[in-house]
Design a protein around this motif. Structure first.
Motif, PDB file in Angstrom:
ATOM      1  N   LEU A 209       0.820  -1.212   0.000  1.00  0.00           N
ATOM      2  CA  LEU A 209       0.000   0.000   0.000  1.00  0.00           C
ATOM      3  C   LEU A 209       0.852   1.258   0.000  1.00  0.00           C
ATOM      4  O   LEU A 209       0.495   2.255  -0.626  1.00  0.00           O
ATOM      5  CB  LEU A 209      -0.932  -0.002   1.219  1.00  0.00           C
ATOM      6  CG  LEU A 209      -1.910   1.175   1.312  1.00  0.00           C
ATOM      7  CD1 LEU A 209      -2.931   1.086   0.195  1.00  0.00           C
ATOM      8  CD2 LEU A 209      -2.615   1.185   2.669  1.00  0.00           C
ATOM      9  N   ALA A 210       1.988   1.233   0.703  1.00  0.00           N
ATOM     10  CA  ALA A 210       2.817   2.432   0.841  1.00  0.00           C
ATOM     11  C   ALA A 210       3.265   3.005  -0.508  1.00  0.00           C
ATOM     12  O   ALA A 210       3.008   4.180  -0.792  1.00  0.00           O
ATOM     13  CB  ALA A 210       4.017   2.146   1.736  1.00  0.00           C
ATOM     14  N   PRO A 211       3.929   2.215  -1.371  1.00  0.00           N
ATOM     15  CA  PRO A 211       4.339   2.778  -2.666  1.00  0.00           C
ATOM     16  C   PRO A 211       3.154   3.169  -3.540  1.00  0.00           C
ATOM     17  O   PRO A 211       3.240   4.136  -4.307  1.00  0.00           O
ATOM     18  CB  PRO A 211       5.158   1.660  -3.304  1.00  0.00           C
ATOM     19  CG  PRO A 211       4.790   0.421  -2.578  1.00  0.00           C
ATOM     20  CD  PRO A 211       4.436   0.843  -1.194  1.00  0.00           C
ATOM     21  N   ILE A 212       2.049   2.452  -3.424  1.00  0.00           N
ATOM     22  CA  ILE A 212       0.858   2.784  -4.227  1.00  0.00           C
ATOM     23  C   ILE A 212       0.290   4.123  -3.808  1.00  0.00           C
ATOM     24  O   ILE A 212      -0.008   4.990  -4.646  1.00  0.00           O
ATOM     25  CB  ILE A 212      -0.216   1.672  -4.098  1.00  0.00           C
ATOM     26  CG1 ILE A 212       0.268   0.386  -4.750  1.00  0.00           C
ATOM     27  CG2 ILE A 212      -1.528   2.128  -4.730  1.00  0.00           C
ATOM     28  CD1 ILE A 212      -0.668  -0.785  -4.532  1.00  0.00           C
ATOM     29  N   VAL A 213       0.132   4.318  -2.490  1.00  0.00           N
ATOM     30  CA  VAL A 213      -0.403   5.583  -1.984  1.00  0.00           C
ATOM     31  C   VAL A 213       0.536   6.738  -2.303  1.00  0.00           C
ATOM     32  O   VAL A 213       0.100   7.828  -2.690  1.00  0.00           O
ATOM     33  CB  VAL A 213      -0.652   5.497  -0.457  1.00  0.00           C
ATOM     34  CG1 VAL A 213      -0.984   6.870   0.113  1.00  0.00           C
ATOM     35  CG2 VAL A 213      -1.789   4.531  -0.165  1.00  0.00           C
ATOM     36  N   ALA A 214       1.841   6.512  -2.156  1.00  0.00           N
ATOM     37  CA  ALA A 214       2.818   7.559  -2.476  1.00  0.00           C
ATOM     38  C   ALA A 214       2.738   7.934  -3.955  1.00  0.00           C
ATOM     39  O   ALA A 214       2.815   9.114  -4.311  1.00  0.00           O
ATOM     40  CB  ALA A 214       4.224   7.093  -2.112  1.00  0.00           C
ATOM     41  N   ALA A 215       2.559   6.936  -4.814  1.00  0.00           N
ATOM     42  CA  ALA A 215       2.442   7.201  -6.253  1.00  0.00           C
ATOM     43  C   ALA A 215       1.159   7.967  -6.572  1.00  0.00           C
ATOM     44  O   ALA A 215       1.163   8.914  -7.377  1.00  0.00           O
ATOM     45  CB  ALA A 215       2.467   5.884  -7.030  1.00  0.00           C
ATOM     46  N   LEU A 216       0.054   7.576  -5.931  1.00  0.00           N
ATOM     47  CA  LEU A 216      -1.212   8.293  -6.136  1.00  0.00           C
ATOM     48  C   LEU A 216      -1.109   9.728  -5.615  1.00  0.00           C
ATOM     49  O   LEU A 216      -1.653  10.654  -6.229  1.00  0.00           O
ATOM     50  CB  LEU A 216      -2.346   7.551  -5.428  1.00  0.00           C
ATOM     51  CG  LEU A 216      -2.785   6.224  -6.045  1.00  0.00           C
ATOM     52  CD1 LEU A 216      -3.821   5.540  -5.163  1.00  0.00           C
ATOM     53  CD2 LEU A 216      -3.362   6.445  -7.449  1.00  0.00           C
TER      54      LEU A 216
END
Length: 237
Positions: A209-216
């Motif tokens: 979730l961390a890299p996904i949220v950071a990318a979003l």
């Protein structure tokens, strides 16, 4: 005796209703997706709840500052200068694009959720700076903010982004009371506590979730940044 008790109960009920309406209004203002929530999300999943809360506190501190400036009439005075809004759009857009680059780096570096990362005030500074250069936030305090301070009636949900037209008229409250303002800022406080906590809870369960949220977050910041730059350029030139 009965009349006195009834009057007191009515007063208590009115006060509680006003506080609740203020809380709902504060949540309605704080919750919609945007650059502030993007930064709060990034800080929360990369560095933990404390960092996310600090980022939310930066935006809330700016709202408190705008509230004080509105009381003093300073916000209206600044908005009366025609060149201010285009400059704010350009400054805000540049800041968002700059923070978007940082969010991209965070997305690349964040292999998983990190609970209790290195303490930092970066999130606070980001949201505080963006809030001070956000024409929409200034516009809010020039319109709705003034309405909160002056005696009258306020249509709470009419000012919620995207769905305001659909919800208009569903919650009307009397303005000009300290109780309403206390509820309003309490609603924002609830959001900056609960929102990072929810993200942290989800991050503990799903490391990806961390890299996904950071990318979003990077995408949201870049999108708003480019939009603000375009709006500023149109108004300036």
């Amino acid at each position: 005796m009965f009349f006195t008790i009834w009057t007191r109960l009515e007063t208590v009920f009115t006060t509680l209703t006003t506080v609740f309406a203020g809380v709902v209004f504060g949540l309605a203002l704080a919750a919609p997706p945007g650059p502030m929530n993007a930064i709060i999300a990034e800080e929360s999943v990369v560095r933990g709840w404390t960092a996310g809360f600090r980022a939310g506190l930066g935006a809330m501190t700016a709202d408190v500052l705008f509230f004080v400036l509105t009381l003093g009439g300073v916000v209206a005075l600044v908005d009366g200068v025609p060149a201010v809004r285009p400059v704010l759009y350009l400054v805000g857009g540049l800041l968002m694009c700059y923070f978007a680059v940082g969010a991209v780096d965070e997305a690349r570096a964040a292999a998983s959720f990190t609970d209790g990362g290195e303490p930092t005030a970066a999130g606070f500074r980001k949201t505080f700076a963006l809030s001070l250069s956000n024409p929409y936030q200034i516009g809010f305090w020039l319109t709705v903010g003034v309405g909160l301070l002056e005696p009258g009636q306020l249509d709470v949900f009419a000012h919620v982004p995207a769905v305001g037209d659909l919800l208009a008229g569903s919650l009307l409250v009397q303005t000009g009371s300290t109780t309403l303002l206390v509820g309003f800022f309490a609603g924002i406080a609830v959001w900056i506590v609960v929102y990072p906590a929810a993200l942290v809870s989800a991050g503990r369960r799903v490391d990806a979730l961390a890299p996904i949220v950071a990318a979003l977050s990077a995408a949201v910041l870049a999108g708003f940044g480019l939009l603000f730059l375009a709006m500023g350029a149109v108004r300036l030139f």
